[in-house]
Design an enzyme around this catalytic site. Structure first.
Site, PDB file in Angstrom:
ATOM      1  N   GLY A   1      -9.786  10.110  -3.061  1.00 28.61           N
ATOM      2  CA  GLY A   1      -9.957  11.546  -2.809  1.00 28.61           C
ATOM      3  C   GLY A   1     -11.241  12.107  -3.388  1.00 28.61           C
ATOM      4  CE  LYS A   2     -11.761  10.384  -9.334  1.00 25.14           C
ATOM      5  NZ  LYS A   2     -10.355  10.035  -9.124  1.00 25.14           N
TER       6      LYS A   2
ATOM      7  CG  ASP B   1      -1.573   7.715   0.206  1.00 29.52           C
ATOM      8  OD1 ASP B   1      -2.346   7.462  -0.744  1.00 29.52           O
ATOM      9  OD2 ASP B   1      -0.626   8.508   0.105  1.00 29.52           O
TER      10      ASP B   1
ATOM     11  CB  THR C   1      -3.113   7.507  -3.651  1.00 28.16           C
ATOM     12  OG1 THR C   1      -3.033   8.920  -3.803  1.00 28.16           O
ATOM     13  CG2 THR C   1      -1.830   6.874  -4.156  1.00 28.16           C
ATOM     14  CB  SER C   2      -4.188   9.916  -8.223  1.00 25.62           C
ATOM     15  OG  SER C   2      -5.465  10.253  -7.712  1.00 25.62           O
TER      16      SER C   2
ATOM     17  CG  ASP D   1      -1.523   1.254   1.594  1.00 27.72           C
ATOM     18  OD1 ASP D   1      -2.241   1.781   0.718  1.00 27.72           O
ATOM     19  OD2 ASP D   1      -1.306   1.772   2.705  1.00 27.72           O
TER      20      ASP D   1
HETATM   21  C1  XBP Z   1      -5.182   6.323   0.622  1.00 32.16           C
HETATM   22  C2  XBP Z   1      -6.374   6.956   0.027  1.00 32.16           C
HETATM   23  C3  XBP Z   1      -6.209   7.985  -1.039  1.00 32.16           C
HETATM   24  C4  XBP Z   1      -5.515   9.223  -0.480  1.00 32.16           C
HETATM   25  C5  XBP Z   1      -5.769  10.438  -1.354  1.00 32.16           C
HETATM   26  O1  XBP Z   1      -4.749   5.397  -0.320  1.00 32.16           O
HETATM   27  O2  XBP Z   1      -7.484   6.582   0.371  1.00 32.16           O
HETATM   28  O3  XBP Z   1      -7.484   8.339  -1.501  1.00 32.16           O
HETATM   29  O4  XBP Z   1      -6.068   9.523   0.794  1.00 32.16           O
HETATM   30  O5  XBP Z   1      -5.328  10.163  -2.664  1.00 32.16           O
HETATM   31  P1  XBP Z   1      -3.878   4.060   0.101  1.00 32.16           P
HETATM   32  P2  XBP Z   1      -6.270  10.570  -3.917  1.00 32.16           P
HETATM   33  O6  XBP Z   1      -3.809   3.981   1.617  1.00 32.16           O
HETATM   34  O7  XBP Z   1      -4.637   2.907  -0.519  1.00 32.16           O
HETATM   35  O8  XBP Z   1      -2.528   4.289  -0.508  1.00 32.16           O
HETATM   36  O9  XBP Z   1      -6.785  11.959  -3.651  1.00 32.16           O
HETATM   37  O10 XBP Z   1      -5.366  10.487  -5.125  1.00 32.16           O
HETATM   38  O11 XBP Z   1      -7.346   9.515  -3.926  1.00 32.16           O
HETATM   39 MG    MG Z   2      -2.984   3.234   3.316  1.00 32.55          MG
END
Ligand code: XBP
Ligand code: MG
Length: 256
Positions: free
Chosen positions: A52-53, A10, A123-124, A8
């Protein structure tokens, strides 16, 4: 046999949410003239919604339902998210979001030992590229055989879709891999894809339900500061290295 590690992003590779994504969202809201401000506490609650969206839509429906109901709102959200991503990438490139303890050394050691690497994130894609380049190595994207990010799947975490998408492109069964996550939603997604999972929790996810995780640690640990083992078959503190992961994986498979 253990063949691949799936990470993962974030909260796992780096603590990106409080001082990264959250700051970028607020900058985009400010530029758009929206009276929205996500403070640290509120953002922690909004993180229950992945993407995020999707998070902005959830917030608007709750706090600005009249705006959310307007024609063209979806277009506004998409434009807002593009702006937010630009701000986030700038923050990453400025070096404000370093890797968590032990992540860089484990990735390098895994690669050197012939383990394949992959990413499965909500995430993007732009955010992943920026983080890998700025915080790991300029060519770090090439270290990963598969990068599954954002909207490539219809359902985001806690749905298993992104992990299934990555496994399919790795051409590996879940039993030959280990996943690394930081949140309850992420753990659910990985387990849903049949992946044994190591959790390193953080300020926003400490206390989440990590049932089913093979181990729950404070982080991956470094020799000068080993990680705290919150749950798992080790006691006290440890550093997660390739040998330990192979040992864990053998134990997991032997119990199947
Ligand atoms: C974490 C998320 C992402 C980020 C924001 O992703 O839920 O949406 O918070 O990124 P992960 P975006 O823990 O799966 O890496 O605005 O690009 O969605
Ligand atoms: Mg995460």
């Amino acid at each position: 046999m253990l063949q691949a590690l799936i990470f993962d992003v974030d909260g796992t590779l780096a603590d990106t949410e409080r001082d990264g994504h959250r700051v970028a969202f607020n900058a985009a809201f400010r530029d758009a003239g929206l009276p929205w401000h996500w403070d640290v506490t509120l953002y922690g609650e909004l993180l229950a919604v992945t993407g995020g969206k999707e998070r902005m839509l959830h917030y608007a429906r709750q706090y600005a339902p009249e705006l959310a109901a307007k024609a063209g709102f979806d277009t506004l959200m998409r434009k807002l998210h593009v702006l937010k991503t630009e701000y986030y990438v700038q923050l990453v490139h400025a070096g404000h979001l370093p890797l968590r303890p032990g992540v860089g050394s484990l990735l390098r050691a895994a690669r050197a030992s012939g383990l394949r690497l992959a990413i499965a994130t909500t995430t993007s894609p732009e955010n992943v590229s920026a983080l890998l380049r700025a915080s790991l190595a300029p060519d770090a994207e090439s270290w990963f055989d598969v990068i599954g990010a954002g909207d490539v799947v219809p359902e985001k975490k806690p749905a298993p879709d992104i992990y299934l998408w990555v496994l399919e492109r790795l051409g590996l069964p879940a039993d030959d891999c280990l996943a690394f996550e930081d949140s309850g939603n992420g753990l659910k997604a990985a387990l849903g894809a049949g992946l044994a999972t190591v959790v390193t929790d953080g300020e926003y996810t400490h206390g989440h339900d990590f049932s089913g995780a093979h181990a729950v640690l404070s982080d991956l640990g470094v020799p000068e500061r080993p990680a705290e083992v919150r749950r798992g078959d080790m006691h006290g503190r440890c550093c997660v290295d390739v040998d330990l992961l192979r040992l864990w994986h053998d134990k997991i498979i032997s119990k199947k």
